[in-house]
Scaffold this active site. Structure first.
Site, short mmCIF file in Angstrom:
data_model
loop_
_atom_site.label_atom_id
_atom_site.label_comp_id
_atom_site.label_asym_id
_atom_site.label_seq_id
_atom_site.Cartn_x
_atom_site.Cartn_y
_atom_site.Cartn_z
N ILE A 20 -0.50 2.80 9.56
CA ILE A 20 0.49 2.91 8.50
C ILE A 20 1.89 2.63 9.05
CG2 ILE A 20 1.48 4.43 6.76
CD1 ILE A 20 -1.53 3.63 6.36
N GLU A 21 2.57 1.66 8.44
CA GLU A 21 3.89 1.26 8.94
C GLU A 21 4.95 1.30 7.86
OE1 GLU A 21 3.82 -2.14 11.53
OE2 GLU A 21 1.79 -1.68 12.23
N LYS A 22 4.67 2.04 6.79
CA LYS A 22 5.70 2.30 5.77
C LYS A 22 5.27 3.50 4.94
CE LYS A 22 3.84 -1.39 2.81
NZ LYS A 22 4.22 -2.63 2.09
N TYR A 31 0.83 -1.20 0.00
CA TYR A 31 0.00 0.00 0.00
C TYR A 31 0.87 1.25 0.00
CZ TYR A 31 1.02 -0.11 5.06
OH TYR A 31 1.64 -0.15 6.29
#
Length: 337
Positions: free
Chosen positions: A156-158, A117
């Site tokens: 959100i982790e990127k 994503y």
């Protein structure tokens, strides 16, 4: 005589409205538990999750592929997928909402290859916002049936790009019918260490689910105790706008995180008494329902999560007193008219 009567009525109505507003605002910040659901078939049914009476917010995890012209995909582990359409979740979602539990769709998830994503531009953010609104927030038929979810969560982790644009675009859709926005940043306060800095700075998020785990600099450990966690909490409290509620994000079992698990008795005795003093305290977030179902972490802390009801009861008493005064005064004025 008429003008005096009208003035008195307006004053009394103002007092009543003011007291009701105070009562409502305090009543909405007593503290509750949010839970992530959907990443293990052991979660059980959504209906069972909501019928446990432990949670105020359920976060459906995750929409794992979207943005940059990608095909939109979601991953609810063994609950549903290509073999079993996720539209079957509609009655379960509606069951939870009928109980007053907010159900949000969570975007993103872990930084792994299968979770693909990201956003490419402000226009891309606009396109994704429209997709989310049309399919999950409008009541039109979509992947989860004809549902009107209570909001969107940003886990959100990127990549840091354009999440603030997505928040602003979603905000434009809730001007007529309100829905909630939440974000789940990592606990380090250095903006470089979490991906939602610009988005959170918009002040558009109702809930901030701060992940106080998997980060040594701000997580609980047996060697440092709660000191690093509490230091980070208070920095977040000052960083986040006052209209945003911040939640203590914790793993529901030791197996749920690499580091940062806190025994529930320590949460009750050494953490909650301190963080509940924070004006924008919102409650506790747990990862995730599967582990919580096994360990009953929520059951061991739920009684201590709400703020003290002393102020709420006082405001209620004042509100009731003003209501009685308004009723008597209006009756007296009108009887003399």
């Amino acid at each position: 005589m008429a003008s005096k009567m009208e003035s008195l009525i307006l004053i009394l109505l103002f007092l009543f409205t003011f007291s009701t507003t105070i009562h409502s605002s305090h009543g909405s910040s007593t503290g509750g538990i949010a839970i992530y659901w959907g990443q293990n078939n052991g979660d059980g049914y959504l209906t069972d999750t909501c019928d446990s009476n432990k949670y105020e917010i359920v976060l459906l995890s995750f929409l794992v592929q979207f943005g940059c012209d990608r095909q939109n995909k979601w991953n609810f582990a063994g609950h549903c997928g290509d073999w079993s359409p996720c539209t079957k979740l509609q009655p379960e979602i509606e069951h939870c909402q009928a109980k007053g539990i907010k159900v949000l769709l969570s975007l993103g998830g872990a930084d792994v290859a299968e979770y693909d994503y990201g956003l490419c531009s402000p226009q891309d953010a606009k396109n994704v916002a429209k997709y989310l609104y049309d399919n999950f927030l409008s009541g039109q038929y979509g992947p989860l049936g004809s549902v009107t979810l209570n909001g969107i969560d940003f886990d959100i982790e990127k990549t840091e790009l354009y999440w603030d644009d997505l928040a602003r675009e979603l905000d434009t859709f809730r001007q007529n019918k309100y829905f909630y926005l939440s974000a789940a940043p990592q606990c380090p306060n250095d903006p470089k260490n979490f991906y939602l800095e610009k988005a959170i700075q918009t002040g558009l998020f109702d809930y901030i689910f701060i992940q106080f785990y998997n980060n040594e600099e701000c997580a609980y450990s047996t060697s440092t105790g709660t000191s690093l966690l509490l230091q980070s909490w208070h920095k977040w409290a000052s960083l986040v706008k006052s209209n945003n509620s911040i939640f203590l994000g914790l793993p529901a079992a030791e197996s749920a995180a690499r580091i940062g698990y806190i025994p529930p008795e320590v949460v009750n005795s050494e953490v909650l008494p301190h963080i509940k003093e924070t004006s924008n305290y919102g409650g506790v977030m747990l990862w995730d329902r599967y582990r919580d179902k096994e360990a009953d972490f929520s059951g061991k802390i739920v009684a201590n999560v709400p703020k003290s009801n002393v102020l709420l009861e006082t405001v209620t008493s004042v509100s009731d007193t003003i209501y009685e005064y308004v009723s008597v005064a209006l009756h007296s004025i009108l009887s003399k008219a």
